[in-house]
Every structure is written in structure tokens, then in C-alpha cells.
Motif scaffolding. Structure first.
Motif, PDB file in Angstrom:
ATOM      1  N   MET A   6       0.841  -1.197   0.000  1.00 17.49           N
ATOM      2  CA  MET A   6       0.000   0.000   0.000  1.00 17.49           C
ATOM      3  C   MET A   6       0.873   1.244   0.000  1.00 17.49           C
ATOM      4  O   MET A   6       1.852   1.308   0.749  1.00 17.49           O
ATOM      5  N   ARG A   7       0.522   2.171  -0.840  1.00 17.01           N
ATOM      6  CA  ARG A   7       1.291   3.429  -0.899  1.00 17.01           C
ATOM      7  C   ARG A   7       0.474   4.570  -0.294  1.00 17.01           C
ATOM      8  O   ARG A   7      -0.697   4.399   0.053  1.00 17.01           O
TER       9      ARG A   7
ATOM     10  N   THR B 272      -3.012   5.833  -1.531  1.00 19.08           N
ATOM     11  CA  THR B 272      -4.144   5.053  -1.032  1.00 19.08           C
ATOM     12  C   THR B 272      -4.411   5.376   0.433  1.00 19.08           C
ATOM     13  O   THR B 272      -5.561   5.602   0.834  1.00 19.08           O
TER      14      THR B 272
ATOM     15  N   LEU C  51      -7.917   6.418   2.570  1.00 22.96           N
ATOM     16  CA  LEU C  51      -8.516   5.377   3.409  1.00 22.96           C
ATOM     17  C   LEU C  51      -8.949   5.879   4.765  1.00 22.96           C
ATOM     18  O   LEU C  51      -8.222   6.602   5.439  1.00 22.96           O
TER      19      LEU C  51
ATOM     20  N   HIS D  32       6.285   1.815  -0.450  1.00 25.01           N
ATOM     21  CA  HIS D  32       5.298   0.757  -0.243  1.00 25.01           C
ATOM     22  C   HIS D  32       5.362   0.250   1.192  1.00 25.01           C
ATOM     23  O   HIS D  32       6.416  -0.235   1.630  1.00 25.01           O
TER      24      HIS D  32
ATOM     25  N   LYS E  96       2.205  -8.318   2.952  1.00 22.56           N
ATOM     26  CA  LYS E  96       2.580  -8.337   1.526  1.00 22.56           C
ATOM     27  C   LYS E  96       1.994  -7.136   0.793  1.00 22.56           C
ATOM     28  O   LYS E  96       1.548  -7.243  -0.338  1.00 22.56           O
TER      29      LYS E  96
ATOM     30  N   ILE F  85      -0.720  -5.571   1.316  1.00 23.00           N
ATOM     31  CA  ILE F  85      -2.175  -5.493   1.203  1.00 23.00           C
ATOM     32  C   ILE F  85      -2.810  -5.296   2.578  1.00 23.00           C
ATOM     33  O   ILE F  85      -2.712  -6.171   3.444  1.00 23.00           O
ATOM     34  N   PRO F  86      -3.451  -4.154   2.797  1.00 27.49           N
ATOM     35  CA  PRO F  86      -4.163  -3.961   4.065  1.00 27.49           C
ATOM     36  C   PRO F  86      -5.414  -4.840   4.106  1.00 27.49           C
ATOM     37  O   PRO F  86      -6.131  -4.951   3.105  1.00 27.49           O
ATOM     38  N   ASN F  87      -5.650  -5.444   5.253  1.00 24.84           N
ATOM     39  CA  ASN F  87      -6.861  -6.219   5.455  1.00 24.84           C
ATOM     40  C   ASN F  87      -7.898  -5.331   6.124  1.00 24.84           C
ATOM     41  O   ASN F  87      -7.834  -5.076   7.321  1.00 24.84           O
ATOM     42  N   MET F  88      -8.830  -4.826   5.320  1.00 25.94           N
ATOM     43  CA  MET F  88      -9.819  -3.881   5.814  1.00 25.94           C
ATOM     44  C   MET F  88     -11.159  -4.571   6.124  1.00 25.94           C
ATOM     45  O   MET F  88     -12.163  -3.905   6.350  1.00 25.94           O
ATOM     46  N   LEU F  89     -11.159  -5.898   6.141  1.00 22.54           N
ATOM     47  CA  LEU F  89     -12.393  -6.625   6.437  1.00 22.54           C
ATOM     48  C   LEU F  89     -12.848  -6.323   7.849  1.00 22.54           C
ATOM     49  O   LEU F  89     -12.076  -6.482   8.804  1.00 22.54           O
ATOM     50  N   LEU F  90     -14.106  -5.904   7.984  1.00 24.91           N
ATOM     51  CA  LEU F  90     -14.648  -5.620   9.315  1.00 24.91           C
ATOM     52  C   LEU F  90     -15.191  -6.901   9.926  1.00 24.91           C
ATOM     53  O   LEU F  90     -15.738  -7.758   9.229  1.00 24.91           O
TER      54      LEU F  90
END
Lengths: 143, 206
Positions: free
Chosen positions: A1-2, A5, A9, A91, A110, A112-117
Motif C-alpha cells: 500500500m502506498r 491510497t 482510506l 510501499h 505483503k 495489502i491492508p486487510n480492511m475486512l470488518l
């Protein structure tokens, strides 16, 4: 993630009034070169939250951005190159993003943010009153 | 692979590592996705001024559609619910930033910042209630509401969808309208793109 983004967010956990910006905890940062495009930067600049970008860049190890910025600085290639580097070339590979209100961490793996609630954090559910108060306790930690 | 994967399992379960790899290595699928993405980008009707935009790719999967955005010079943020699909996107070193997330939970983005959004073959997944607490209407509302808010004034969103039936198509359209979107449906029939497997709707909103 840069950071382009990260600058967009927010935390959308239920009950959070202002989930922006997410605080960055960086464990691994990579730099990858991207072609410089001043048009893109000038177009994006009015939408940026500058302080969040400065703080985010610092969290990723880059402290060259000025504390304050205005559109007149967009004439300067030197300034644009710094913005370019901060927004597009840093990154966050491993680390976490933390909700400013609840302290809840969104892990980054890796790149990728995990934004799952979790289910009790979702706004799209309709909950009976007792569950709402249970959820508030979990989020705020207060009885 | 079934013609209707969304009837078999939720997307994060259907697109496991093996399915994700199969999907991405099928040249037919790659070709179809590329055509659909080009068409969606065309319908976004971005100004022809050579200025790269900040776009969203909703249900970006393994990055097939995102590559079209990159090829056209844009920066993009991709969202997908399948870790397996995103891992492949990472492996393929796509140029967009990737987010693991559920569009039915709402897009966690600041208001008014996105120049355009595309979604290829993804929104119909919202119409299936996979967990007992997930009512499709609420998820569609959360998705379209948050999408509407994060789009910049005048920005468009284009969704290529494969609705199961007319009722599902109407549900998607109604949810979008309720969120404030205006616009309509562009139907691309299979005979225009000979290799498309089924009828699809391209919804263009602004």
C-alpha cells in the motif's frame, strides 16, 4: 500500500465519527521507482490531506515533505518530485493501520491492508438494542 | 468452472488459491476481462486530456481489469474479498494498490476523491446472502451509498454485471438509484463481442 491510497482510506467501523487518517505502523517498507507524472500530481493535489501525507511519509521513513503546502508550490519541480516519491514510490509491505478512534488495527501483509470488518463492526447490519450496547462496550471499552 | 460461481459459495471461498490460478491462467477469461475492462473505461468517459486519474477497481480480483487501467495511464486502488485472488495480483506485480475488503461493508474512503470507478463481474456477488446476518439489500445499500460519497463531483461508476435474472438486475439498479446515482443501462449483447459467454449489463452512473 502506498500513501496515495492511505490518504484516501478511512476506518468505517460502526460508530466511528472520524476514522481518518489511519495511523501507520511500519515494519517493512519497500521503495519502487515509478515514472514521474506532474499532471497527475497537480490534479490530485487539491484532494490530498496534506498533514496525513506528511505524517504517513514520516512513518515510512521519508521526512522531506514540508509541513505545509499550497498550490503555488506545484510550480516547483523539486517539490513535485518529493510529492511523487512520497505518494507513489513508498510501499508499506508489512505493518498495520490503526483506527484513530477505536485503536483497532488493520494488518498489512505483503503490501495489502486487510480492511475486512468483523461482524460487530459492520454498519450494514441492523441490530437489536442489547447487541448495540454490547458492541459499544467492545469498541469503546467503556461500560 | 460453473457458469454461476456465485451460486456455489461466497467469493472469498469460491476463489481459493486453485480457482484463482485457474481463473487467471485461462486465456479466454483473460481476453474477456480485458475487453470488458476496456469497454468500462470507455464508458467512464474520462476527459481526454492526457491527465492520469485516480480510479477504483471494485472486485479487482487478480488484477486483470486493473491492468487495463494501468495501460491507459491511470493510478488505481483495487478492492477484493478474496485473499487468493489478491495474492495472484501481487505476484503479477500489478501497478495498483490492493485492498482486502468486502464492498458490502461499505468502502472506507474519504468523500469526493475518486475520479471514476469500474467493477467487472463483481457486483452480482452482493445479491447473495452468504452469512445469516447478511441481507443483500443492506449490503447493496452500504456499497452504493459509500461509493456515491467517495466519488468526485461528475465522476462516473461503470459496473459490468451478470445478474442472475431480471429481479436481481432491478435490485441492483434500485439500490444504486436510492444511493443517489442517476444514469442507466447499456446492454452489450454477445454477438458484438463474439466470445462473451452470456448477456451482461453495463451500468453507467454519474
Amino acid at each position: 500500500m502506498r500513501l496515495f491510497t492511505h490518504n484516501m482510506l478511512s476506518s468505517n467501523i460502526k460508530g466511528v465519527a472520524n476514522g481518518f487518517p489511519l495511523r501507520i505502523e511500519a515494519e517493512q517498507v519497500l521503495e519502487k521507482q515509478v515514472d514521474f507524472n506532474p499532471d497527475f500530481l497537480r490534479n490530485l493535489f487539491p484532494k490530498l490531506e496534506w498533514k496525513a501525507l506528511v505524517d504517513g511519509a514520516r512513518a515510512l521513513g521519508y521526512a522531506e515533505l514540508p509541513e505545509a503546502a499550497d498550490s503555488s508550490m506545484l510550480e516547483s519541480e523539486e517539490f513535485l518530485r518529493k510529492v511523487h516519491h512520497a505518494l507513489l514510490e513508498l510501499h508499506l509491505e508489512e505493518g498495520a493501520l490503526t483506527c484513530p478512534e477505536t485503536g483497532r488495527k488493520f494488518p498489512v501483509n505483503k503490501g495489502i491492508p486487510n480492511m475486512l470488518l468483523h461482524e460487530d463492526e459492520e454498519t450494514s447490519l441492523q441490530l437489536p438494542g442489547s447487541l448495540v450496547s454490547q458492541m459499544l462496550v467492545r469498541i469503546t471499552g467503556k461500560q | 468452472m460453473s457458469n454461476r460461481p456465485e451460486l456455489l459459495a461466497p467469493p472469498e471461498i469460491f476463489y481459493d488459491d486453485s480457482e484463482a490460478r485457474k481463473y487467471t491462467s485461462s486465456s479466454r477469461i483473460v481476453d474477456i476481462q480485458a475487453r470488458l475492462s476496456e469497454r468500462a473505461l470507455e464508458l467512464l468517459a474520462l476527459p481526454v486530456d492526457g491527465i492520469p486519474r485516480l480510479l477504483l477497481d471494485i472486485g479487482c480480483g487478480s488484477g486483470l481489469s486493473g491492468e487495463t487501467l494501468t495501460e491507459n495511464g491511470h493510478q488505481w486502488i483495487g478492492l477484493d474479498i478474496s485473499q487468493s485472488m489478491l495474492n495472484i495480483a501481487s505476484e503479477r506485480e500489478v501497478e495498483g494498490d490492493l485492498l482486502l475488503g468486502d464492498m458490502g461493508q461499505g468502502l472506507a474512503l474519504r468523500p469526493g476523491i475518486i475520479d471514476g470507478a469500474i467493477s467487472i463481474s463483481a457486483v452480482q456477488w452482493l445479491c447473495n446472502a452468504d452469512k445469516s446476518s447478511h441481507e443483500p439489500r443492506l449490503r447493496l445499500k452500504a456499497f452504493f451509498g459509500s461509493l456515491y460519497r467517495c466519488l468526485a463531483r461528475g465522476a462516473r461508476a461503470v459496473f459490468q454485471v451478470y445478474p442472475e435474472n431480471i429481479a436481481q438486475r432491478e435490485l441492483i439498479l434500485r439500490s444504486a438509484m436510492h444511493a443517489g446515482f442517476a444514469g442507466g443501462v447499456v446492454m452489450d449483447y454477445p454477438h458484438r463481442y463474439a466470445r462473451l459467454p452470456s448477456r451482461n449489463l453495463v451500468l453507467s452512473f454519474s
